[in-house]
Scaffold this active site. Structure first.
Site, PDB file in Angstrom:
ATOM      1  N   ASP A 114      50.866  17.990 119.514  1.00  0.00           N
ATOM      2  CA  ASP A 114      51.975  16.985 119.850  1.00  0.00           C
ATOM      3  C   ASP A 114      51.892  15.721 118.912  1.00  0.00           C
ATOM      4  O   ASP A 114      52.848  15.154 118.557  1.00  0.00           O
ATOM      5  CB  ASP A 114      51.997  16.771 121.312  1.00  0.00           C
ATOM      6  CG  ASP A 114      50.662  16.250 121.929  1.00  0.00           C
ATOM      7  OD1 ASP A 114      49.644  16.780 121.455  1.00  0.00           O
ATOM      8  OD2 ASP A 114      50.693  15.718 123.003  1.00  0.00           O
ATOM      9  N   THR A 189      58.320  -1.615 151.316  1.00  0.00           N
ATOM     10  CA  THR A 189      56.976  -0.706 150.735  1.00  0.00           C
ATOM     11  C   THR A 189      57.573   0.057 149.434  1.00  0.00           C
ATOM     12  O   THR A 189      56.697   0.080 148.537  1.00  0.00           O
ATOM     13  CB  THR A 189      56.292   0.130 151.787  1.00  0.00           C
ATOM     14  OG1 THR A 189      55.782  -0.634 153.029  1.00  0.00           O
ATOM     15  CG2 THR A 189      55.311   0.892 151.066  1.00  0.00           C
TER      16      THR A 189
END
Length: 262
Positions: A114, A189
């Site tokens: 790749d 959160t």
């Protein structure tokens, strides 16, 4: 037209590459399948044939195919699947394939296919020196010098891997989607996790560009590709070219080079 396939750890990217004069990037289409290590040759053949059918691509329109893979367990299976469809030999990037890339690292054989393909495409399309960020399961960086030599790079955990590790080891933190919150300073959160994940990744890329260009001794063209690049690159502060189809275009370059020389 060429069928180009990149087998990654999470996704298999499939595309057809044609004359760039007909399509702005040369890519007729680009789609993703999940990488499943237990699928058979026939199952992959059906998946790939279905994608071709969706885009009304007939096998008679395809002169051949080429595959890049970082998942050795299924490389041959996918190759045979494509050959079952095309009734033609399919090239696989690896030993015996000419790429034209001059690799200047300790052991050139260790360089992933790749990264080779990304580098070939980058050199063909952009001014050197180059920094190529490929953002997937792992984040990789290819460094190409002003003489078009591959001189090294980086590998570090991808955004998804980092996030999975965080949620796996912090019992009060659950899974989140990767969309940037309205403000960088989170008020709950979920927004704190989104902000921390996305902006830390963007800041890391900005910082790496600074350090890599310092070592190169000047400016460089910076390119980003890969499945998660779209989520992160818009939040970077350095100039970065987003090229989703870089690897497929590199496969087309390598295919044509090897077909000319055979």
């Amino acid at each position: 037209m060429i069928l180009a396939i990149d087998i990654g750890n999470t996704n298999i990217v499939i595309g057809c590459i044609d004359d760039p004069e007909k399509y702005s990037s040369g890519c007729v289409f680009v789609e993703r399948l999940s990488t499943v290590r237990t699928k058979t040759e026939l199952e992959y053949a059906i998946d790939i044939k279905n994608v071709l059918d969706i885009y009304h691509i007939k096998k008679t329109e395809l002169e051949g195919g080429i595959i890049s893979s970082v998942v050795p367990q299924i490389t041959t299976i996918v190759k045979l699947a494509v050959e079952k469809i095309l009734k033609k030999e399919v090239l696989v990037v690896g030993a015996g394939i000419k790429t034209g890339l001059n690799i200047r690292i300790d052991n050139p054989a260790q360089l992933g296919s790749d990264l080779v393909v990304d580098s070939v495409a980058g050199i063909a399309e952009y001014p050197v020196p180059l920094l190529i960020f490929d953002m997937g399961t792992a984040n990789t960086v290819c460094v190409i010098d002003k003489n078009k030599n591959y001189i090294g790079g980086m590998i570090y955990p991808g955004v998804g891997v980092s996030l999975d590790s965080l949620t796996a080891h912090a019992s009060q933190l659950g899974g989140i989607s990767l969309e940037a919150p309205e403000h960088i300073i989170g008020k709950n959160t979920v927004d704190c996790m989104k902000s921390g994940t996305i902006y830390s990744a963007a800041a890391a890329i900005d910082g790496l560009i600074d350090r890599l260009t310092d070592e190169l001794g000047g400016k460089a063209t910076v390119i980003a590709t890969g499945g998660l690049a779209k989520k992160i690159i818009p939040h970077c502060r350095r100039k970065i070219i987003l090229d989703d189809n870089l690897l497929l275009k590199g496969l087309a370059v390598i295919y044509r080079k090897n077909r000319r020389e055979r």
